[in-house]
Design an enzyme around this catalytic site. Structure first.
Site, PDB file in Angstrom:
ATOM      1  N   ALA A 154      10.305  12.379   9.539  1.00 18.06           N
ATOM      2  CA  ALA A 154       9.462  11.581   8.651  1.00 18.06           C
ATOM      3  C   ALA A 154       9.245  10.204   9.248  1.00 18.06           C
ATOM      4  O   ALA A 154      10.014   9.744  10.099  1.00 18.06           O
ATOM      5  CB  ALA A 154      10.101  11.466   7.265  1.00 18.06           C
ATOM      6  N   ASP A 155       8.198   9.542   8.777  1.00 18.50           N
ATOM      7  CA  ASP A 155       7.947   8.159   9.165  1.00 18.50           C
ATOM      8  C   ASP A 155       7.341   7.429   7.980  1.00 18.50           C
ATOM      9  O   ASP A 155       6.501   7.984   7.261  1.00 18.50           O
ATOM     10  CB  ASP A 155       7.009   8.075  10.371  1.00 18.50           C
ATOM     11  N   THR A 156       7.776   6.204   7.777  1.00 24.58           N
ATOM     12  CA  THR A 156       7.335   5.405   6.630  1.00 24.58           C
ATOM     13  C   THR A 156       6.743   4.094   7.107  1.00 24.58           C
ATOM     14  O   THR A 156       7.303   3.444   8.003  1.00 24.58           O
ATOM     15  CB  THR A 156       8.518   5.121   5.686  1.00 24.58           C
TER      16      THR A 156
END
Length: 199
Positions: A72-74
């Site tokens: 994931a990446d935020t």
């Protein structure tokens, strides 16, 4: 059915969220170039990084292992600009001043790489901060919490006192949107509501 998933992230928050829904996992530490490509939208940026991290996780799996890899990446986005992790105190305080009394977006892309290829989902949340004083911005920086957080704050920590309104996914703002994550895991047969962490 895959007995567990590899988590291509060193984030303790993502580990906590997977544990919360009872997904067995093992952690893989991966590194990718997180530079923004010229002309790239924030949505494209987080989606690309999640995809790259998932692929890096596939390469990092132990030989002979076939369990899928979750990544994931935020990003925090204000006025169309991605606010990354602050480089120093001045940068962190500047970000919080910019967000004071305003609404920003939090985008989290999640990707799962496995037998079905790489599949992904994107979560968008809108977070409104109340007005922040210079004194409390400085005090918050002194807690140490914002030093390694995108946008310079953590909604699951002391930074929660800044949030006047949230529309979207609380877990997505933390770094792993559980609704979208559960969808992807179901597609590749990864169980949930079982034991906590396997790694």
């Amino acid at each position: 059915m895959a007995p567990f998933v590899y988590l291509a992230s060193g984030s303790p928050r993502r580990r906590e969220l997977l544990t919360q829904i009872g997904v067995p996992f093992q952690v893989l530490n991966v590194a990718v170039d997180e530079s923004v490509v010229a002309g790239e939208t924030a949505e494209a940026y987080v989606s690309r990084l999640a995809h790259l991290k998932a692929l890096a996780g596939l390469r990092a799996r132990p030989t002979g292992e076939s369990a899928p890899v979750l990544a994931a990446d935020t990003s925090v986005v204000l006025d169309g600009c991605v606010l990354v992790k602050p480089t120093d105190r001045a940068d962190g305080e500047r970000m919080l001043r910019q967000m004071s009394g305003r609404t920003h977006s939090v985008l989290t892309a999640v990707a799962l790489a496995g037998a079905l290829g790489v599949q992904s989902r994107l979560s968008r949340s809108e977070v409104r901060f109340r007005d922040l004083s210079a004194a409390e911005i400085a005090s918050y920086w002194d807690t140490g919490e914002p030093h390694d957080k995108a946008g310079g704050y953590a909604i699951q920590g002391a930074g929660a006192v800044f949030v006047a309104d949230l529309r979207g996914s609380y877990s997505g703002v933390m770094g792993l949107p559980l609704y979208e994550t559960a969808e992807l895991l179901a597609l590749q047969g990864v169980p949930r509501w079982r034991c906590a962490s396997a790694g």
